[in-house]
Design an enzyme around this catalytic site. Structure first.
Site, short mmCIF file in Angstrom:
data_model
loop_
_atom_site.label_atom_id
_atom_site.label_comp_id
_atom_site.label_asym_id
_atom_site.label_seq_id
_atom_site.Cartn_x
_atom_site.Cartn_y
_atom_site.Cartn_z
N ARG A 57 0.77 -1.03 -0.03
CA ARG A 57 0.38 0.12 0.10
C ARG A 57 1.15 1.20 -0.20
NH1 ARG A 57 -4.79 -1.47 -1.84
NH2 ARG A 57 -5.86 -3.18 -1.04
N ALA A 69 -10.44 -7.33 -1.17
CA ALA A 69 -11.44 -5.88 -0.70
C ALA A 69 -11.26 -5.35 -2.33
CB ALA A 69 -10.86 -5.50 0.14
N GLU A 86 -14.14 -10.04 -6.62
CA GLU A 86 -12.34 -9.74 -5.82
C GLU A 86 -12.11 -10.80 -5.08
OE1 GLU A 86 -10.73 -7.07 -6.39
OE2 GLU A 86 -12.02 -5.49 -7.38
N GLU A 90 -8.14 -11.32 -6.86
CA GLU A 90 -7.01 -11.57 -5.28
C GLU A 90 -6.31 -13.12 -4.72
OE1 GLU A 90 -7.78 -6.81 -4.22
OE2 GLU A 90 -8.08 -8.24 -2.85
N GLU A 138 -0.68 -6.20 -7.11
CA GLU A 138 -1.77 -7.40 -7.17
C GLU A 138 -0.49 -8.77 -7.34
OE1 GLU A 138 -5.86 -7.41 -9.35
OE2 GLU A 138 -6.42 -5.88 -7.31
#
Length: 199
Positions: A57, A69, A86, A90, A138
Site C-alpha cells: 500500500r 477487497a 474481487e 485476488e 496485486e
C-alpha cells in the site's frame, strides 16, 4: 446541501467542496473525498481459518495483511457480485455461501466511502486456466490461512492495520460467538452506499 464544487477529479475518487445548510447553525463548507464505495470479504474455510493477503500500500509505504477487497467501480454491479469478483481476482477462490457480515464508513469526517464486508464460506479454488492475471501491486500478493482466533489476537496486538480486515475479523469472531445469528442476506439494506445518499 446548497452547493457543490469539484475541487479535483481523480482516477478513483474526487475531492469535492459542499456548502451545507445546518439550519440554526448556519451554512458551513466541508471538503471531502467522494468515493465510489467498496466491498471486502472475510473468507472462512472448513477449518475455521480466515484468508489473509499481503499487499503493498503505497500511501503507507508498507506491505499490509488484509482481506480480499475492491472498489464498487462497475456501474450497476450488485455488491455481492463485486465481492465475488474481487475474491476470484485476488485469491483465486469462489464461494458457495455469501452473507453480509458488517457495514461501516471508513472515515466519515473526510470521506463518504462506505464499505460492506461479506462473509464467504464453502470456498473452492478457481481452475488454473480460468484465473485472473494480476498486475501492479496485486501481482505480488501473498496469501496465508490463519485460524480466526489467531487473526483476532493479531488484530488486538496491533499487527493488522487495514480497516476492513480489522473490522471484518472482529465482526466474524463476534458473529461466530453468537452462532452466526447476526448475519444478513446479501440484499440487506445498505443506507450509506453512494448513490443512495440524500443530497
Amino acid at each position: 446541501m446548497v452547493g457543490r464544487t469539484a475541487v479535483h477529479e481523480g482516477r478513483i475518487f474526487d475531492l469535492v467542496r459542499d456548502d451545507v445548510d445546518l439550519g440554526d447553525a448556519g451554512v458551513v463548507t466541508r471538503e471531502y473525498l467522494d468515493h465510489p464505495g467498496a466491498v471486502a470479504v472475510v473468507v472462512l474455510d472448513e477449518e475455521d481459518r480466515v484468508l489473509l493477503l499481503r499487499q503493498y500500500r503505497h500511501p503507507l509505504r508498507a506491505d499490509l495483511w488484509e482481506i480480499p477487497a475492491g472498489l464498487l467501480d462497475v456501474d450497476g454491479e450488485p455488491a455481492v457480485d463485486a465481492a465475488a469478483r474481487e475474491l476470484a481476482e485476488e485469491a483465486d477462490l469462489v464461494a458457495g455461501r455469501w452473507d453480509v457480515l458488517v457495514d461501516f464508513a471508513t472515515s466519515p469526517g473526510s470521506s463518504n466511502e462506505s464499505l460492506r464486508v461479506f462473509l464467504a464460506r464453502d470456498v473452492q479454488e478457481v481452475p488454473h486456466a480460468d484465473r485472473h492475471t494480476r498486475t501492479g501491486e496485486e501481482a505480488e500478493i501473498v496469501t496465508r490461512w490463519v485460524p480466526l482466533d489467531e487473526a483476532v489476537e493479531r488484530t488486538l496486538a496491533g499487527h493488522l492495520h487495514n480497516p476492513s480486515a480489522v473490522v471484518g475479523i472482529l465482526a466474524a469472531a463476534a458473529s461466530r460467538a453468537g452462532g452466526w445469528a447476526s448475519l444478513r442476506g446479501v440484499d440487506a439494506p445498505w443506507p450509506y452506499r453512494r448513490g443512495e445518499l440524500p443530497d
